[in-house]
Design a protein around this motif. Structure first.
Motif, PDB file in Angstrom:
ATOM      1  N   THR A   1      -1.647  -2.601  -3.917  1.00  0.00           N
ATOM      2  CA  THR A   1      -1.140  -1.243  -4.142  1.00  0.00           C
ATOM      3  C   THR A   1      -2.268  -0.221  -4.041  1.00  0.00           C
ATOM      4  O   THR A   1      -3.441  -0.547  -4.168  1.00  0.00           O
ATOM      5  N   THR A   2      -1.893   1.014  -3.814  1.00  0.00           N
ATOM      6  CA  THR A   2      -2.839   2.120  -3.732  1.00  0.00           C
ATOM      7  C   THR A   2      -3.061   2.660  -5.131  1.00  0.00           C
ATOM      8  O   THR A   2      -2.105   3.012  -5.817  1.00  0.00           O
TER       9      THR A   2
ATOM     10  N   ASP B   1       0.805  -1.224   0.000  1.00  0.00           N
ATOM     11  CA  ASP B   1       0.000   0.000   0.000  1.00  0.00           C
ATOM     12  C   ASP B   1       0.842   1.280   0.000  1.00  0.00           C
ATOM     13  O   ASP B   1       0.307   2.384  -0.119  1.00  0.00           O
ATOM     14  N   GLN B   2       2.169   1.145   0.082  1.00  0.00           N
ATOM     15  CA  GLN B   2       3.051   2.309  -0.056  1.00  0.00           C
ATOM     16  C   GLN B   2       3.345   2.603  -1.530  1.00  0.00           C
ATOM     17  O   GLN B   2       3.967   3.607  -1.842  1.00  0.00           O
ATOM     18  N   ILE B   3       2.908   1.717  -2.404  1.00  0.00           N
ATOM     19  CA  ILE B   3       3.076   1.910  -3.843  1.00  0.00           C
ATOM     20  C   ILE B   3       1.817   2.568  -4.372  1.00  0.00           C
ATOM     21  O   ILE B   3       0.711   2.042  -4.211  1.00  0.00           O
ATOM     22  N   ILE B   4       1.983   3.732  -4.987  1.00  0.00           N
ATOM     23  CA  ILE B   4       0.845   4.438  -5.582  1.00  0.00           C
ATOM     24  C   ILE B   4       0.901   4.237  -7.086  1.00  0.00           C
ATOM     25  O   ILE B   4       1.840   4.682  -7.747  1.00  0.00           O
ATOM     26  N   ASP B   5      -0.108   3.566  -7.602  1.00  0.00           N
ATOM     27  CA  ASP B   5      -0.230   3.326  -9.036  1.00  0.00           C
ATOM     28  C   ASP B   5      -1.078   4.460  -9.612  1.00  0.00           C
ATOM     29  O   ASP B   5      -2.245   4.608  -9.259  1.00  0.00           O
ATOM     30  N   VAL B   6      -0.484   5.274 -10.487  1.00  0.00           N
ATOM     31  CA  VAL B   6      -1.175   6.464 -11.004  1.00  0.00           C
ATOM     32  C   VAL B   6      -1.793   6.250 -12.386  1.00  0.00           C
ATOM     33  O   VAL B   6      -2.255   7.190 -13.012  1.00  0.00           O
ATOM     34  N   ARG B   7      -1.824   4.988 -12.846  1.00  0.00           N
ATOM     35  CA  ARG B   7      -2.449   4.705 -14.135  1.00  0.00           C
ATOM     36  C   ARG B   7      -3.963   4.867 -14.031  1.00  0.00           C
ATOM     37  O   ARG B   7      -4.533   4.829 -12.942  1.00  0.00           O
ATOM     38  N   GLU B   8      -4.596   5.022 -15.162  1.00  0.00           N
ATOM     39  CA  GLU B   8      -6.050   5.187 -15.198  1.00  0.00           C
ATOM     40  C   GLU B   8      -6.743   3.841 -14.975  1.00  0.00           C
ATOM     41  O   GLU B   8      -6.111   2.787 -15.003  1.00  0.00           O
ATOM     42  N   HIS B   9      -8.056   3.893 -14.755  1.00  0.00           N
ATOM     43  CA  HIS B   9      -8.812   2.698 -14.361  1.00  0.00           C
ATOM     44  C   HIS B   9      -8.665   1.536 -15.337  1.00  0.00           C
ATOM     45  O   HIS B   9      -8.475   0.397 -14.914  1.00  0.00           O
TER      46      HIS B   9
END
Length: 108
Positions: free
Chosen positions: A43-44, A24-32
């Motif tokens: 992951t977040t 959960d410290q990994i932020i995935d910023v890709r779209e849905h």
């Protein structure tokens, strides 16, 4: 000059495997639609398109690992977070495509 650390997919997976990094410290910023296609469990997920609205929900005291498809959007998000007072940031070079390759999945 950036003030975040660049790490590769191999280092990321090693940190996860040895318990030094919680997913959960990994932020995935890709779209849905990208997230639905392939992701690392736990992951977040905060799509880049809504990231500014969600920034306040992320503790500034935590280390964050930023992940996108290939490592371009993650640099932009690291820069944005740095400008907003976050200082323990890690850009995952090669993105989920590099992670997937190490796990035996052809991302694209």
């Amino acid at each position: 000059m950036n003030q975040w650390e660049n790490i590769d997919a191999h280092a990321l997976l090693k940190l996860l495997a040895d318990g030094s990094l919680k997913p959960d410290q990994i932020i995935d910023v890709r779209e849905h639609h990208e997230w639905d296609y392939y992701r690392l469990d736990g992951t977040t997920h905060i799509p880049m398109s809504i990231f500014p609205d969600q920034l306040a929900s992320l503790a500034k005291s935590e280390p964050w690992y930023i992940l996108c498809a290939h490592g371009v959007r993650s640099v932009a998000v690291c820069r944005y977070m740095q400008e907003n007072g976050y200082d323990t940031l890690h850009n995952i070079v090669g993105g989920i495509a590099a992670v997937a390759e190490l796990k035996g999945f052809q991302y694209d």
